[in-house]
Design a protein around this motif. Structure first.
Motif, PDB file in Angstrom:
ATOM      1  N   ILE A 249     -37.224  23.743  -2.284  1.00 42.25           N
ATOM      2  CA  ILE A 249     -36.404  22.729  -2.992  1.00 42.25           C
ATOM      3  C   ILE A 249     -35.387  22.107  -2.233  1.00 42.25           C
ATOM      4  N   ASP A 250     -34.728  23.027  -1.239  1.00 37.43           N
ATOM      5  CA  ASP A 250     -33.832  22.672  -0.151  1.00 37.43           C
ATOM      6  C   ASP A 250     -34.294  21.549   0.490  1.00 37.43           C
ATOM      7  N   ALA A 251     -35.470  21.439   0.860  1.00 37.16           N
ATOM      8  CA  ALA A 251     -36.463  20.525   1.669  1.00 37.16           C
ATOM      9  C   ALA A 251     -36.495  19.200   0.850  1.00 37.16           C
ATOM     10  N   LEU A 252     -36.699  19.220  -0.501  1.00 32.50           N
ATOM     11  CA  LEU A 252     -36.813  18.033  -1.428  1.00 32.50           C
ATOM     12  C   LEU A 252     -35.588  17.322  -1.626  1.00 32.50           C
ATOM     13  N   PHE A 253     -34.364  18.141  -1.296  1.00 28.87           N
ATOM     14  CA  PHE A 253     -33.130  17.325  -1.388  1.00 28.87           C
ATOM     15  C   PHE A 253     -32.719  16.946  -0.018  1.00 28.87           C
ATOM     16  N   ALA A 254     -33.483  16.963   0.994  1.00 28.74           N
ATOM     17  CA  ALA A 254     -33.282  16.532   2.263  1.00 28.74           C
ATOM     18  C   ALA A 254     -32.435  15.090   2.509  1.00 28.74           C
ATOM     19  N   HIS A 255     -33.064  14.325   1.531  1.00 25.60           N
ATOM     20  CA  HIS A 255     -32.870  12.840   1.520  1.00 25.60           C
ATOM     21  C   HIS A 255     -32.209  12.361   0.276  1.00 25.60           C
ATOM     22  N   ALA A 256     -31.610  13.174  -0.534  1.00 30.82           N
ATOM     23  CA  ALA A 256     -30.815  13.006  -1.789  1.00 30.82           C
ATOM     24  C   ALA A 256     -29.486  12.568  -1.701  1.00 30.82           C
ATOM     25  N   SER A 257     -28.949  12.228  -0.732  1.00 28.95           N
ATOM     26  CA  SER A 257     -27.448  12.026  -0.816  1.00 28.95           C
ATOM     27  C   SER A 257     -27.209  10.689  -1.938  1.00 28.95           C
ATOM     28  N   LYS A 258     -25.966  10.903  -2.449  1.00 30.04           N
ATOM     29  CA  LYS A 258     -25.587   9.679  -3.539  1.00 30.04           C
ATOM     30  C   LYS A 258     -25.357   8.634  -2.628  1.00 30.04           C
ATOM     31  N   THR A 259     -24.958   8.464  -1.453  1.00 32.02           N
ATOM     32  CA  THR A 259     -24.483   7.418  -0.806  1.00 32.02           C
ATOM     33  C   THR A 259     -25.791   6.356  -0.453  1.00 32.02           C
ATOM     34  N   GLU A 260     -25.537   5.185  -0.973  1.00 35.03           N
ATOM     35  CA  GLU A 260     -26.680   4.351  -1.017  1.00 35.03           C
ATOM     36  C   GLU A 260     -27.298   4.081   0.544  1.00 35.03           C
ATOM     37  N   GLY A 261     -28.551   4.179   0.774  1.00 35.88           N
ATOM     38  CA  GLY A 261     -28.853   3.800   2.094  1.00 35.88           C
ATOM     39  C   GLY A 261     -28.885   5.042   3.217  1.00 35.88           C
ATOM     40  N   SER A 262     -28.115   6.348   2.805  1.00 29.86           N
ATOM     41  CA  SER A 262     -28.077   7.411   3.568  1.00 29.86           C
ATOM     42  C   SER A 262     -29.273   8.339   3.725  1.00 29.86           C
ATOM     43  N   ASP A 263     -29.579   8.751   4.725  1.00 28.89           N
ATOM     44  CA  ASP A 263     -30.653   9.563   4.927  1.00 28.89           C
ATOM     45  C   ASP A 263     -30.322  11.028   5.018  1.00 28.89           C
ATOM     46  N   ARG A 264     -29.250  11.390   4.472  1.00 27.50           N
ATOM     47  CA  ARG A 264     -28.543  12.887   4.413  1.00 27.50           C
ATOM     48  C   ARG A 264     -28.767  13.493   3.117  1.00 27.50           C
ATOM     49  N   PRO A 265     -28.880  14.675   3.359  1.00 29.02           N
ATOM     50  CA  PRO A 265     -29.085  15.531   2.179  1.00 29.02           C
ATOM     51  C   PRO A 265     -28.020  15.392   1.008  1.00 29.02           C
ATOM     52  N   GLY A 266     -28.464  15.747  -0.163  1.00 28.02           N
ATOM     53  CA  GLY A 266     -27.455  15.702  -1.330  1.00 28.02           C
ATOM     54  C   GLY A 266     -27.991  16.560  -2.329  1.00 28.02           C
TER      55      GLY A 266
END
Length: 181
Positions: free
Chosen positions: A39-56
């Motif tokens: 699950i942690d891996a699935l959130f690896a690119h889930a940041s709320k910041t548009e265009g961000s490639d960070r976890p969220g």
């Protein structure tokens, strides 16, 4: 997250405990993180910041050993005016998981028990979603894991029955057309 939103999260956490979401029952309630690597891996690119490639991460990720195919995602907002935003954010986070899990999506708002508001929906692995009250399952209440599993299963069984009836109708029409032919 402001200090005031922490109160909403605390109320939600208390509800989780009341419903048996405890380590003793094989339930893990993670706040803004997830201990399960998949699950942690699935959130690896889930940041709320548009265009961000960070976890969220949502405010809560709830997993359990009894029903490992179900994950609860919860977003909390201090103000009831932001309740719909909480639901939208929870659904957005769920989009990162739904192909592997049935997701219970929860939005919570309010900083006192009197004004506390909760809404629930389901996103199934097939991408379909269910919200609102269905056959005794109240979307305004945090249910037990057993009830959520039944809700997810019930909707699958209803869908299966409808598809079976449609197949029977199709077969009947084909037979009538063949006989008239």
């Amino acid at each position: 997250m402001g200090r005031i939103e922490t109160r909403t999260e605390d109320i939600f956490k208390e509800l989780c405990i009341k419903q048996g979401y405890t380590a003793e029952n094989g339930v893990t309630v993670d706040r803004q993180s997830c201990r399960l690597a998949e699950i942690d891996a699935l959130f690896a690119h889930a940041s709320k910041t548009e265009g961000s490639d960070r976890p969220g991460y949502p405010d809560f990720i709830i997993t359990n050993k009894t029903y490992p195919g179900i994950v609860i995602i919860a977003e909390c907002k201090a103000n009831n005016a932001d309740h719909e935003q909480a639901m939208q954010e929870a659904f957005n986070y769920a989009m990162h998981l739904f192909k592997k899990y049935d997701i219970i999506v929860v939005a919570a708002s309010g900083t006192t028990e009197a004004e506390f508001k909760l809404d629930t929906g389901i996103i199934r692995r097939d991408g379909s979603s269910i919200t609102g009250k269905k056959e005794g399952y109240d979307s305004k209440t945090l249910l037990t894991l057993d009830d959520y599993e039944k809700w997810v299963g019930y909707t699958k069984n209803v869908e299966k029955a409808i598809l079976g009836e449609l197949k029977q109708i199709k077969d009947d029409i084909n037979w009538i057309l063949y006989a008239a032919g």
